[in-house]
Structure formats: structure tokens, C-alpha cells
Design a protein around this motif. Structure first.
Motif, PDB file in Angstrom:
ATOM      1  N   MET A   1       0.777  -1.008   0.082  1.00 46.88           N
ATOM      2  CA  MET A   1      -0.063  -0.002   0.088  1.00 46.88           C
ATOM      3  C   MET A   1       0.898   1.217   0.006  1.00 46.88           C
ATOM      4  SD  MET A   1      -3.149   1.183  -0.146  1.00 46.88           S
ATOM      5  CE  MET A   1      -4.138   2.537   0.144  1.00 46.88           C
ATOM      6  N   ARG A   2       1.999   1.109   0.833  1.00 48.44           N
ATOM      7  CA  ARG A   2       2.784   2.394   0.945  1.00 48.44           C
ATOM      8  C   ARG A   2       3.438   2.520  -0.510  1.00 48.44           C
ATOM      9  NH1 ARG A   2       7.357   2.202   5.452  1.00 48.44           N
ATOM     10  NH2 ARG A   2       5.250   1.916   6.618  1.00 48.44           N
ATOM     11  N   SER A   3       3.727   1.691  -1.367  1.00 48.20           N
ATOM     12  CA  SER A   3       4.522   1.918  -2.740  1.00 48.20           C
ATOM     13  C   SER A   3       3.401   2.357  -3.519  1.00 48.20           C
ATOM     14  CB  SER A   3       4.908   0.380  -3.181  1.00 48.20           C
ATOM     15  OG  SER A   3       3.818  -0.347  -3.344  1.00 48.20           O
ATOM     16  N   LEU A   4       2.101   2.159  -3.413  1.00 49.33           N
ATOM     17  CA  LEU A   4       1.177   2.965  -4.417  1.00 49.33           C
ATOM     18  C   LEU A   4       1.098   4.296  -4.038  1.00 49.33           C
ATOM     19  CD1 LEU A   4      -1.735   0.271  -4.727  1.00 49.33           C
ATOM     20  CD2 LEU A   4      -0.361   1.141  -6.663  1.00 49.33           C
ATOM     21  N   VAL A   5       1.175   4.714  -2.574  1.00 45.94           N
ATOM     22  CA  VAL A   5       0.949   5.949  -2.375  1.00 45.94           C
ATOM     23  C   VAL A   5       2.131   6.833  -2.821  1.00 45.94           C
ATOM     24  CG1 VAL A   5       0.799   7.422  -0.164  1.00 45.94           C
ATOM     25  CG2 VAL A   5      -0.418   5.512  -0.191  1.00 45.94           C
ATOM     26  N   GLY A   6       3.384   6.287  -2.549  1.00 46.12           N
ATOM     27  CA  GLY A   6       4.582   6.923  -3.204  1.00 46.12           C
ATOM     28  C   GLY A   6       4.335   7.017  -4.673  1.00 46.12           C
ATOM     29  N   LEU A   7       3.883   5.986  -5.424  1.00 44.29           N
ATOM     30  CA  LEU A   7       3.906   6.493  -6.704  1.00 44.29           C
ATOM     31  C   LEU A   7       2.885   7.269  -7.295  1.00 44.29           C
ATOM     32  CD1 LEU A   7       4.837   5.445  -9.655  1.00 44.29           C
ATOM     33  CD2 LEU A   7       3.151   3.426  -9.626  1.00 44.29           C
ATOM     34  N   ALA A   8       1.685   7.283  -6.581  1.00 45.63           N
ATOM     35  CA  ALA A   8       0.776   8.147  -6.678  1.00 45.63           C
ATOM     36  C   ALA A   8       1.129   9.820  -6.443  1.00 45.63           C
ATOM     37  CB  ALA A   8      -0.497   7.970  -5.846  1.00 45.63           C
ATOM     38  N   ALA A   9       2.034   9.817  -5.284  1.00 50.04           N
ATOM     39  CA  ALA A   9       2.840  10.981  -5.282  1.00 50.04           C
ATOM     40  C   ALA A   9       3.616  11.664  -6.218  1.00 50.04           C
ATOM     41  CB  ALA A   9       3.323  10.907  -3.971  1.00 50.04           C
ATOM     42  N   VAL A  10       4.221  10.701  -6.674  1.00 50.91           N
ATOM     43  CA  VAL A  10       5.449  11.046  -7.823  1.00 50.91           C
ATOM     44  C   VAL A  10       4.519  11.181  -8.968  1.00 50.91           C
ATOM     45  CG1 VAL A  10       7.301  10.061  -9.164  1.00 50.91           C
ATOM     46  CG2 VAL A  10       7.076   9.389  -6.997  1.00 50.91           C
ATOM     47  N   VAL A  11       3.538  10.603  -9.363  1.00 50.98           N
ATOM     48  CA  VAL A  11       2.673  10.889 -10.587  1.00 50.98           C
ATOM     49  C   VAL A  11       1.830  12.175 -10.593  1.00 50.98           C
ATOM     50  CG1 VAL A  11       0.491  10.347 -11.956  1.00 50.98           C
ATOM     51  CG2 VAL A  11       2.359   8.599 -11.281  1.00 50.98           C
ATOM     52  N   ALA A  12       1.566  12.574  -9.332  1.00 48.35           N
ATOM     53  CA  ALA A  12       0.727  13.854  -8.913  1.00 48.35           C
ATOM     54  C   ALA A  12       1.913  14.870  -9.098  1.00 48.35           C
ATOM     55  CB  ALA A  12       0.165  13.794  -7.544  1.00 48.35           C
ATOM     56  N   ALA A  13       2.916  14.870  -8.649  1.00 47.12           N
ATOM     57  CA  ALA A  13       3.747  16.119  -8.563  1.00 47.12           C
ATOM     58  C   ALA A  13       4.353  16.328 -10.128  1.00 47.12           C
ATOM     59  CB  ALA A  13       5.010  15.721  -7.710  1.00 47.12           C
ATOM     60  N   ALA A  14       4.641  15.157 -10.815  1.00 49.94           N
ATOM     61  CA  ALA A  14       4.978  15.586 -12.343  1.00 49.94           C
ATOM     62  C   ALA A  14       3.815  16.029 -12.989  1.00 49.94           C
ATOM     63  CB  ALA A  14       5.596  14.121 -12.543  1.00 49.94           C
ATOM     64  N   SER A  15       2.596  15.635 -12.724  1.00 50.34           N
ATOM     65  CA  SER A  15       1.426  16.035 -13.514  1.00 50.34           C
ATOM     66  C   SER A  15       1.444  17.601 -13.189  1.00 50.34           C
ATOM     67  CB  SER A  15       0.376  15.278 -13.205  1.00 50.34           C
ATOM     68  OG  SER A  15       0.449  14.220 -13.507  1.00 50.34           O
ATOM     69  N   LEU A  16       1.451  17.764 -11.808  1.00 50.88           N
ATOM     70  CA  LEU A  16       1.183  19.206 -11.615  1.00 50.88           C
ATOM     71  C   LEU A  16       2.094  20.225 -12.196  1.00 50.88           C
ATOM     72  CD1 LEU A  16      -0.105  21.342  -9.609  1.00 50.88           C
ATOM     73  CD2 LEU A  16       1.461  20.595  -7.804  1.00 50.88           C
ATOM     74  N   TYR A  17       3.619  19.552 -12.276  1.00 54.65           N
ATOM     75  CA  TYR A  17       4.550  20.594 -12.841  1.00 54.65           C
ATOM     76  C   TYR A  17       4.105  20.769 -14.260  1.00 54.65           C
ATOM     77  CZ  TYR A  17       9.051  21.031 -15.403  1.00 54.65           C
ATOM     78  OH  TYR A  17       9.905  21.467 -16.357  1.00 54.65           O
ATOM     79  N   LEU A  18       3.656  19.620 -15.055  1.00 51.67           N
ATOM     80  CA  LEU A  18       3.555  19.947 -16.269  1.00 51.67           C
ATOM     81  C   LEU A  18       2.200  20.801 -16.680  1.00 51.67           C
ATOM     82  CD1 LEU A  18       3.799  16.429 -18.481  1.00 51.67           C
ATOM     83  CD2 LEU A  18       5.241  18.442 -18.811  1.00 51.67           C
ATOM     84  N   TYR A  19       1.346  20.654 -15.848  1.00 55.28           N
ATOM     85  CA  TYR A  19       0.221  21.418 -15.833  1.00 55.28           C
ATOM     86  C   TYR A  19       0.547  23.193 -15.706  1.00 55.28           C
ATOM     87  CZ  TYR A  19      -4.025  24.021 -14.591  1.00 55.28           C
ATOM     88  OH  TYR A  19      -4.931  25.024 -14.454  1.00 55.28           O
ATOM     89  N   LEU A  20       1.508  23.320 -14.600  1.00 47.58           N
ATOM     90  CA  LEU A  20       2.066  24.892 -14.205  1.00 47.58           C
ATOM     91  C   LEU A  20       2.701  25.282 -15.471  1.00 47.58           C
ATOM     92  CD1 LEU A  20       2.857  24.365 -10.345  1.00 47.58           C
ATOM     93  CD2 LEU A  20       0.716  25.436 -11.517  1.00 47.58           C
ATOM     94  N   LEU A  21       3.634  24.271 -16.075  1.00 44.04           N
ATOM     95  CA  LEU A  21       4.455  24.746 -17.080  1.00 44.04           C
ATOM     96  C   LEU A  21       3.662  25.179 -18.371  1.00 44.04           C
ATOM     97  CD1 LEU A  21       7.356  25.078 -18.232  1.00 44.04           C
ATOM     98  CD2 LEU A  21       7.304  22.531 -18.953  1.00 44.04           C
ATOM     99  N   SER A  22       2.434  24.295 -18.844  1.00 43.01           N
ATOM    100  CA  SER A  22       1.567  24.669 -19.950  1.00 43.01           C
ATOM    101  C   SER A  22       0.813  25.956 -19.531  1.00 43.01           C
ATOM    102  CB  SER A  22       0.612  23.635 -19.903  1.00 43.01           C
ATOM    103  OG  SER A  22      -0.251  23.590 -18.662  1.00 43.01           O
ATOM    104  N   LEU A  23       0.754  26.519 -18.349  1.00 44.23           N
ATOM    105  CA  LEU A  23       0.089  27.652 -18.093  1.00 44.23           C
ATOM    106  C   LEU A  23       0.713  28.952 -18.513  1.00 44.23           C
ATOM    107  CD1 LEU A  23      -1.360  27.303 -14.501  1.00 44.23           C
ATOM    108  CD2 LEU A  23      -2.458  26.935 -16.476  1.00 44.23           C
ATOM    109  N   TYR A  24       2.164  28.688 -18.911  1.00 39.13           N
ATOM    110  CA  TYR A  24       2.964  29.679 -19.522  1.00 39.13           C
ATOM    111  C   TYR A  24       3.382  29.618 -20.875  1.00 39.13           C
ATOM    112  CZ  TYR A  24       4.007  30.890 -14.531  1.00 39.13           C
ATOM    113  OH  TYR A  24       3.610  31.034 -13.021  1.00 39.13           O
ATOM    114  N   LEU A  25       2.335  28.776 -21.635  1.00 43.23           N
ATOM    115  CA  LEU A  25       2.333  28.819 -23.096  1.00 43.23           C
ATOM    116  C   LEU A  25       2.245  29.992 -23.724  1.00 43.23           C
ATOM    117  CD1 LEU A  25       2.596  26.622 -25.430  1.00 43.23           C
ATOM    118  CD2 LEU A  25       0.115  26.705 -25.567  1.00 43.23           C
TER     119      LEU A  25
END
Length: 281
Positions: A1-25
Motif C-alpha cells: 500500500m505504501r508503494s502505491l501511495v508513493g507512486l501516486a505522489a510522484v505521478v501527481a507531482a509530475a502532472s502538476l509540474y507539467l500543468y503549471l508549465l503549460s500555463l505559461y504557453l
């Protein structure tokens, strides 16, 4: 379960970074429809942003040669006016896709050729493919071992056995798997740490083994970005260029196949179910 939470956190952080980057298109150029006939009628003019009376150009997947040409012009505009941003956005999107085993590397490689040219595009494609695959390797090692074994027990078991049988020439075995679609690249990236493939062998095999694939995609992007009509596509110059690309891409695979017939133990692989999957990144 801990591994799933860790992976979800990594995916969420990477997705947020891409979203914020796209705001400055940055704003794209305006597209002026051709007004007239003749040689200029098939050309789409791109102008600097600012005139609200004209339709803004949009990034979208091309469906014909005209849209492909328009996309190439738009990407060239972005490259000229916003070089650093385009490079950052392209690298970020590529690493995101590779790290989380999302299909679509062929289109990104084609875009690399269209935007950055044959040499810089190939360099970027090779480096980003290798780094992204290695990040997928590390994510699987940290979070996904148990789940991958549970999801693909037979495939992991067969790959483990073939790795053990080819320990004396493991690097060439990995090259063979990259050159030929015995197993999908996404599966190999995720299962490599499970079957105890050293990360140095993994890194080098991706860099070298996917070079012909990246080369073909990048050169395709370079060619298509320069095509303005079907006559250009089927000219003798283009056909000879395609022939040269095919020869360069097939040569390493031919050498690896000849070596594999003498040294590698591959007789069971076609029956294990791995070959039924499409090769994807």
C-alpha cells in the motif's frame, strides 16, 4: 500500500509540474487563410500575435499534408521566438511519457526532427529516451516490483529465465530485445529491475538499442516538415533519402541478429506470449 501511495505522489507531482508549465504557453501566431489561387493558394501564412480579427493557430495532430505543413510552421515559430520554453516543454513532456510508460514516443520523435532538425533532434530523442526509460526503471524498482509480478507472472518468469541463460552475453541479449519486438519496451523498462538487470547495462542498451528507431522517427519528422506536396514526397531525392535511412537503420539490427544466432539462447521466447504484444515505449 505504501508503494502505491508513493507512486501516486510522484505521478501527481509530475502532472502538476507539467500543468503549471503549460500555463505559461506563449501566444501563438495568427493564421491568415490564403486569398487567391495559383502557387500561393495552398500556403498558410502565419503572422505575429496581436490581431484579434484573425484566427489563432493551434497545436493539434495533423490529419493531412496541409495540416502537417501548418504544424511545422507553427513549431518553427515557437522555436524561433521561444526557444528555451519549447526545449523545456518538449523535454518535460518526453520524460513524463517515458517515466510512466505512456505510449507516444514515435510522435514525439517525429516532432523532435521537425522542430530541432536531424542532428539536435536525434541527440534529444536518444538522450530523453534513455533518461526516461531509466527513470521508469527506478520507479519500478522503488514502487512497482510486487505489482508487476502479480500482473505479468508468466512474462516476468520467462524473462528471468532468459536473462539467467544469457548471463555471459547479457548486454547483447538486451540489445537484441531492443532491436527486435520480442517484448514491448515499456514492459522491459518496468521488469528489468525485477529480473536483476544491472542499471548500467540497462542504460547503455537503451541508448544504443533504440538508436535506429529514434533515427527513423527523427528523419521522418525532418522530411515531413519540408514536404509541401505529394510530388515532393515521391521525388527521387526523397526516395533515395528514405532508402539511405532504411539501410542505416537496418545495419545494426543485422549485426546483432547474426551475433544472436551464434551466442544468444532465444529459442523459447517466441512461445512465451511476449511477442504477441506490440513494441511500444
Amino acid at each position: 500500500m505504501r508503494s502505491l501511495v508513493g507512486l501516486a505522489a510522484v505521478v501527481a507531482a509530475a502532472s502538476l509540474y507539467l500543468y503549471l508549465l503549460s500555463l505559461y504557453l506563449p501566444a501563438g501566431p495568427r493564421r491568415r487563410p490564403p486569398a487567391g489561387t495559383g502557387a500561393e493558394a495552398g500556403h498558410v501564412e502565419l503572422e505575429e500575435p496581436g490581431d484579434a480579427s484573425e484566427e489563432p493557430s493551434r497545436l493539434k495532430f495533423p490529419s493531412d499534408l496541409e495540416e502537417l505543413r501548418e504544424l511545422a510552421d507553427l513549431l518553427q515559430f515557437y522555436k524561433t521566438e521561444h526557444t528555451e520554453y519549447v526545449l523545456l516543454l518538449f523535454c518535460s513532456a518526453y520524460l513524463y511519457k517515458q517515466s510512466f510508460a505512456i505510449p507516444g514516443s514515435s510522435f514525439l520523435n517525429i516532432l523532435a526532427g521537425a522542430i530541432f532538425g536531424p542532428y539536435q533532434g536525434l541527440f534529444l530523442a536518444c538522450v530523453l529516451t534513455t533518461v526516461g526509460s531509466t527513470m521508469c526503471f527506478l520507479l519500478s524498482q522503488a514502487f512497482g516490483k510486487r505489482y508487476i509480478v502479480n500482473l505479468f507472472p508468466d512474462k516476468v518468469s520467462m524473462l528471468q529465465r532468459k536473462v539467467e541463460e544469457n548471463q555471459d552475453c547479457l548486454f547483447f541479449f538486451l540489445l537484441f530485445l531492443r532491436f527486435f519486438p520480442m517484448t514491448p519496451n515499456w514492459f522491459l523498462n518496468m521488469s528489468a529491475p525485477i529480473v536483476n538487470i544491472p542499471i548500467t547495462f540497462f542504460f547503455c542498451s537503451v541508448l544504443i538499442g533504440l538508436l535506429p528507431y529514434n533515427f527513423i522517427c527523427v528523419q521522418t519528422g525532418v522530411m515531413l516538415s519540408e514536404v509541401s506536396s505529394l510530388d515532393d514526397l515521391f521525388s527521387w531525392e526523397r526516395l533515395l533519402q528514405l532508402l539511405a535511412i532504411a539501410c542505416v537503420a537496418l545495419l545494426p539490427g543485422t549485426l546483432i541478429r547474426r551475433f544472436s544466432q551464434k551466442r544468444l539462447k532465444l529459442d523459447v521466447l517466441p512461445q512465451n506470449g511476449l511477442i504477441d504484444d506490440k513494441k511500444a515505449q
